[in-house]
Scaffold this active site. Structure first.
Site, short mmCIF file in Angstrom:
data_model
loop_
_atom_site.label_atom_id
_atom_site.label_comp_id
_atom_site.label_asym_id
_atom_site.label_seq_id
_atom_site.Cartn_x
_atom_site.Cartn_y
_atom_site.Cartn_z
N HIS A 91 -6.97 -4.33 10.32
CA HIS A 91 -6.75 -4.14 8.88
C HIS A 91 -5.48 -4.84 8.41
O HIS A 91 -4.54 -5.03 9.18
CB HIS A 91 -6.77 -2.65 8.47
CG HIS A 91 -5.56 -1.84 8.81
ND1 HIS A 91 -5.61 -0.48 8.98
CD2 HIS A 91 -4.27 -2.17 8.98
CE1 HIS A 91 -4.41 -0.02 9.25
NE2 HIS A 91 -3.57 -1.03 9.26
N ASP A 124 0.82 -1.22 0.00
CA ASP A 124 0.00 0.00 0.00
C ASP A 124 0.85 1.27 0.00
O ASP A 124 2.07 1.22 0.17
CB ASP A 124 -0.95 -0.01 1.21
CG ASP A 124 -0.24 -0.35 2.52
OD1 ASP A 124 1.00 -0.34 2.55
OD2 ASP A 124 -0.94 -0.62 3.51
N GLU A 154 -9.59 -1.55 5.41
CA GLU A 154 -10.17 -1.13 6.69
C GLU A 154 -11.47 -1.88 6.99
O GLU A 154 -12.11 -2.41 6.09
CB GLU A 154 -10.47 0.37 6.62
CG GLU A 154 -9.23 1.23 6.40
CD GLU A 154 -8.34 1.36 7.64
OE1 GLU A 154 -8.28 0.42 8.45
OE2 GLU A 154 -7.70 2.41 7.79
N ASN A 208 -7.12 -2.38 14.48
CA ASN A 208 -8.52 -2.61 14.10
C ASN A 208 -8.67 -3.83 13.16
O ASN A 208 -9.72 -4.04 12.58
CB ASN A 208 -9.12 -1.36 13.43
CG ASN A 208 -8.43 -1.02 12.11
OD1 ASN A 208 -7.52 -1.73 11.67
ND2 ASN A 208 -8.85 0.05 11.48
C1 GLP Z 1 -0.19 0.51 8.69
C2 GLP Z 1 -0.01 -0.28 7.36
C3 GLP Z 1 -0.19 -1.75 7.59
C4 GLP Z 1 0.50 -2.13 8.88
C5 GLP Z 1 -0.28 -1.55 10.03
C6 GLP Z 1 0.36 -1.76 11.39
O1 GLP Z 1 -1.07 1.56 8.64
N1 GLP Z 1 -0.83 0.13 6.27
O2 GLP Z 1 0.34 -2.46 6.47
O3 GLP Z 1 0.53 -3.52 9.03
O4 GLP Z 1 -0.66 -0.23 9.79
O5 GLP Z 1 1.40 -0.87 11.64
P1 GLP Z 1 2.47 -1.08 12.76
O6 GLP Z 1 3.33 -2.22 12.32
O7 GLP Z 1 3.24 0.21 12.81
O8 GLP Z 1 1.75 -1.38 14.02
#
Ligand code: GLP
Length: 255
Positions: free
Chosen positions: A146, A75, A151, A144
């Site tokens: 995702h 993404d 989302e 959440n």
């Molecule tokens: C982000 C990314 C995800 C990631 C998630 C968790 O917003 N789009 O791909 O897995 O949120 O992030 P973190 O690893 O910093 O907790």
């Protein structure tokens, strides 16, 4: 290390973030050692940073090479310029690409500045398809539930698409930006179908903040309100979690 087998999912529970990073990197390294032209699906966020550090170390020491490897990231924020230090393009260069022997032409991230996001999304899926799909897709998980930026919602979106970010995601990610107002409110993300078409899914999570999402993803009902729960329908999933992220899962399995 404790192993939990849940039908299609193998869960490795490791002691801490260091062990999680080493385990994650060793799974990817094993693929690179046996398949020189492997296709990796990559993720951003704080969770995979340790894996990337470990892969850089292994590349520098000559254990693995990325010369024939192709990568597709999950993404990118939208709109965002590549020069923005919070863009996922910048993140990947800083954390991985600038430090390994990969051909930059083989690295792919959705273009956060594309004029036409619909066209960008469909050509991204086309590129993933034409290379024959992803061998291992690395995933983190949002608090959440995702994956990528898919989302919580009413449906599982199959294809790469432009998405409105959830309020909780904007709050969670504000720590990387100067203020909550600076967090982009939209993104382009691989769809659930794109993610599920990878041969192996490797999901990593650490910390207490992820404990509920991990439990619901693996033991809860499969539903688009918990997008990661779709992994219950994939035939080859590896989850690597530290003890805090596994705490609710382990407690529920004991009941
Ligand atoms: C982000 C990314 C995800 C990631 C998630 C968790 O917003 N789009 O791909 O897995 O949120 O992030 P973190 O690893 O910093 O907790």
């Amino acid at each position: 290390m404790k192993t939990i087998n849940l039908n299609n999912v193998t869960v490795f529970v490791v002691k801490d973030y260091k062990a999680l990073s080493e385990k994650g990197a060793s799974i990817i390294a094993a693929l690179l050692m046996t398949k020189k032209d492997a296709v990796l699906g990559l993720a951003t966020g704080s969770t995979p940073q340790g894996v990337y550090e470990e892969l850089v170390r292994m590349n520098k020491s000559g254990e693995i090479t990325f010369k024939g490897v192709h990568t597709y990231n999950l993404d990118e924020y939208y709109p965002i310029d590549k020069s923005n230090a919070q863009s996922y393009d910048y993140f990947m260069k800083e954390n991985l690409f600038n430090h390994i022997d990969i051909d930059m032409a083989n690295t792919h991230i959705p273009n956060g500045m594309a004029e036409n996001s619909t066209k960008e999304s469909s050509s991204y899926d086309q590129k993933v398809r034409s290379i024959g799909g992803v061998d291992i897709q690395l995933l983190g998980i949002g608090s959440n539930g995702h994956i990528g930026f898919n989302e919580p919602g009413d449906v599982f979106e199959p294809m790469t698409h432009r998405v409105q970010l959830d309020e909780r995601t904007i709050k969670d990610n504000a720590r990387f930006f100067g203020s909550i107002e600076e967090v982009p409110t939209e993104a382009i993300t691989m769809g659930i179908g794109t993610i599920m078409s990878a041969k192996v899914l490797l999901l990593l999570a650490n910390g207490e903040k992820k404990a509920t999402a991990i439990k619901e993803m693996l033991l809860g009902k499969v539903k688009p309100r918990m997008q990661a729960s779709i992994l219950q329908f994939h035939k080859n999933v590896i989850v690597v979690v530290d003890e805090s992220a596994a705490s609710e899962l382990i407690a529920e399995l004991k009941e």
